[in-house]
Design an enzyme around this catalytic site. Structure first.
Site, PDB file in Angstrom:
ATOM      1  N   GLY A 226      25.205   4.404  16.118  1.00  0.00           N
ATOM      2  CA  GLY A 226      26.504   4.633  15.500  1.00  0.00           C
ATOM      3  C   GLY A 226      27.360   3.386  15.512  1.00  0.00           C
TER       4      GLY A 226
ATOM      5  CE1 TYR B 126      23.446  10.758  20.415  1.00  0.00           C
ATOM      6  CE2 TYR B 126      21.080  10.829  20.133  1.00  0.00           C
ATOM      7  CZ  TYR B 126      22.197  11.139  20.868  1.00  0.00           C
ATOM      8  OH  TYR B 126      22.071  11.824  22.049  1.00  0.00           O
ATOM      9  CB  CYS B 127      23.859   6.492  21.124  1.00  0.00           C
ATOM     10  SG  CYS B 127      23.974   5.594  22.683  1.00  0.00           S
ATOM     11  CG  LEU B 128      23.074   0.247  20.232  1.00  0.00           C
ATOM     12  CD1 LEU B 128      24.394  -0.475  20.292  1.00  0.00           C
ATOM     13  CD2 LEU B 128      22.073  -0.372  21.191  1.00  0.00           C
TER      14      LEU B 128
END
Length: 620
Positions: free
Chosen positions: A354, A350-352
């Protein structure tokens, strides 16, 4: 006969000659001693770098207490825009004509709107601008205040865009800064020009202002004490939030790994490893029982593991991106493989989280490690050329300032990131809040997502500098130049199927940027576009009203489809994308169910240490 003639000298002359000889010997001795002294040390120009560092630290600390202090890059952007505008007479003429046209329209509207209340307005606010939605803004003279402001805002938007010769980055930065300046002077921000505030003040006899003063005083005190907002203590991890049962089965300097207890008699053979961003606490994916992504997956028969990151401090200043990959993602993956042996793993970032998951997947593919059953990227970017307005805060000048500031503390203070994200949505997160709480006297009641948002984290100095420079500034991952374990990695090496999620209102990871995962990869990519923002679009539980999404898969042999075309052809569905994701992961595994694995693997060094949510999530 005189003394001169006989060659004799007087006594006084003899004494004078002796003194001169003594003086000459002393001078010679001094010269000898001076020559014997070592030469003064040479000062190399690199030794003076501390002067620049000291200056930058002073500016960084000063700017922390004065958000109005412009950076060098901001001054350069203003100069670039102004210099080119000054040499573009055609643009100047168009702006003059626009000002005259707008003034005439405004004069006509002002002279007729009092007699015709339903008269069409000359200019309408954008869909995202909700400051003038209330019916009271349609009443004279407040309609004139709103329309005048919107016209000025529209004129400045025209003035700061489409100026020939200005670089795109400088143009976007000047346009953004201009909007921030104008937003401060919106008529909605002043009690005397805001009809909602006037009505509330009249209705309550000014008590709303008294309550607003209390709210402001409480916020100021909490800010300087570094306390959470009022009501945040009603949402505590392990009590009201993050209550899905589980055990911490691994702890190191950077993270704790949580394994969740099964809730079904049989589970999918392949486990799921979730990698959250370390700029946030992991429990956004495990809020309440009603909107917990973790609980939903467990109830669907998945064995779920999640990383809970340590909240770094000055001792972690030298932790870099490679440490987060090795001690975070790979250490967790090794633990999952030990606890559920012989099975491939669905990894979701998720986000960073990811981004680091994509780096890890590319590294594994390069090195022949085929333990991944699939890779899921939730609002995560791998290309950073279209990273939205967040890029306006990231340039060489700003990075140099940040690096000097972080060198003092050893980490990036959580308030910096929070302030940057608030500026991206200043109307919603700053000015509208000021109006509601300080002028209308309303007390905002926090929900679970707001309480999580107030539980911010820090970032190590080295990691944050590497992340911004290698990914945002130089875009090394997308270009195949990113170094992992000392060698470059390429996203094209990934062969595991990819499930990528973008959100329509994401100001942090714009969906068109997330969509670019289609370009460098040669594997199957299933892309989902869901409504909502960076957080609310991901926390999109089944049963939540108003949820819609589009989903379409690209096989590895399909031709590239641009995002605009994809938007037109991708099927539209109502409900939560979680349902499709769970089914997709099941389809990418063996499709069989097995008995749940044990909690941890003590014999392999993964003994259950404590109950979820663990200890790192409680760090302040």
């Amino acid at each position: 006969m005189t003394k001169a003639k006989t060659g004799r000298i007087s006594k006084s002359q003899r004494l004078s000659r002796k003194a001169m000889a003594k003086s000459s010997k002393t001078t010679a001795s001094q010269k000898t001693n001076l020559l014997a002294l070592p030469p003064p040390p040479a000062v190399h120009e690199d030794d003076l770098a501390w002067l620049d560092h000291l200056e930058c630290v002073g500016l960084a600390l000063a700017s922390e207490s004065s958000e109005a202090m412009p950076t060098v890059a901001q001054w350069a952007a203003w100069q670039d825009w102004l210099a080119h505008l000054a040499t573009r007479p055609a643009k100047q003429a168009r702006l003059v004509m626009k000002a005259l046209r707008d003034s005439a329209q405004m004069a006509y509207y002002a002279s007729n709107s009092l007699a015709c209340p339903n008269m069409p307005t000359p200019i309408a606010p954008s869909k995202e601008d909700r400051r003038f939605d209330d019916a009271s803004w349609k009443v004279w003279p407040f309609n004139l205040f709103a329309q005048s402001f919107l016209m000025v805002e529209d004129w400045w938007d025209a003035a700061t865009t489409d100026v020939r010769g200005v670089s795109k980055r400088d143009e976007e930065q000047v346009n953004f800064m201009t909007r921030q300046i104008l937003d401060r002077f919106a008529p909605s921000n002043f009690p005397a020009t805001n009809p909602e505030v006037i009505h509330k003040t009249t209705q309550r006899g000014g008590m709303n202002m008294v309550e607003g003063w209390r709210n402001m005083n409480d916020d100021v005190i909490r800010h300087f004490r570094r306390e959470k907002p009022q009501g945040a203590d009603d949402f505590r991890p392990g009590h009201e939030l993050a209550t899905t049962p589980g055990k911490v089965v691994l702890r190191n300097q950077l993270m704790e790994l949580i394994q969740y207890s099964p809730s079904t008699p049989k589970v999918q053979a392949e486990p799921v490893l979730i990698v959250p961003a370390w700029i946030m606490k992991y429990y956004i994916l495990d809020l309440t029982a009603q909107n917990s992504l973790v609980k939903y997956l467990v109830d669907q028969g998945h064995t779920v593991f999640i990383i809970s990151w340590h909240n770094p401090d000055a001792r972690d200043r030298d932790m870099g991106m490679e440490d987060y990959r090795r001690m975070g993602v790979m250490a967790a993956l090794n633990a999952v493989s030990a606890i559920v042996p012989g099975q491939k793993v669905h990894m979701a970032g998720y986000c960073l989280g990811g981004t680091i998951s994509a780096i890890s997947a590319a590294t594994m593919a390069r090195d022949g490690d085929d333990r991944l059953a699939s890779l899921t990227l939730l609002a995560a970017q791998t290309d950073f050329t279209e990273a939205g307005e967040l890029m306006l805060f990231i340039n060489e000048s700003e990075l140099a300032r940040l690096e000097d500031e972080m060198s003092v503390r050893g980490y990036l203070d959580s308030r910096y990131m929070a302030g940057a994200f608030q500026l991206l949505r200043s109307n919603d997160l700053i000015w509208s809040r000021i109006v509601r709480q300080y002028m209308l006297g309303e007390t905002s009641r926090l929900n679970d997502l707001m309480a999580w948002n107030a539980d911010a984290t820090r970032m190590p100095a080295r990691m944050h500098g590497e992340y911004l420079r290698a990914l945002f500034l130089e875009n090394k991952l997308f270009n195949g130049h990113y170094q992992s374990d000392g060698r470059p990695v390429a996203l094209s090496d990934i062969r595991a199927p990819i499930f990528a999620v973008g959100t329509t209102k994401d100001h942090v990871s714009p969906w068109r940027s997330v969509f670019k995962i289609h370009i460098p990869t040669d594997t199957e990519v299933t892309f989902v576009l869901t409504n909502g923002g960076h957080n609310a679009g991901v926390v999109s539980e089944p049963g939540h009203g108003g949820r819609v999404y589009q989903i379409l898969a690209r096989q590895d042999q399909d031709r590239y489809m641009d995002p605009d075309t994809w938007l037109k052809v991708a099927p539209r569905k109502e409900g939560s994308w979680w349902v499709d994701w769970s089914a997709w992961m099941k389809s990418k595994g063996q499709g069989k169910q097995v008995a749940p694995p044990p909690m941890g693997a003590p014999a392999k060094g993964y003994k259950p240490l404590c109950n979820a949510p663990g200890t790192y999530v409680l760090e302040r």
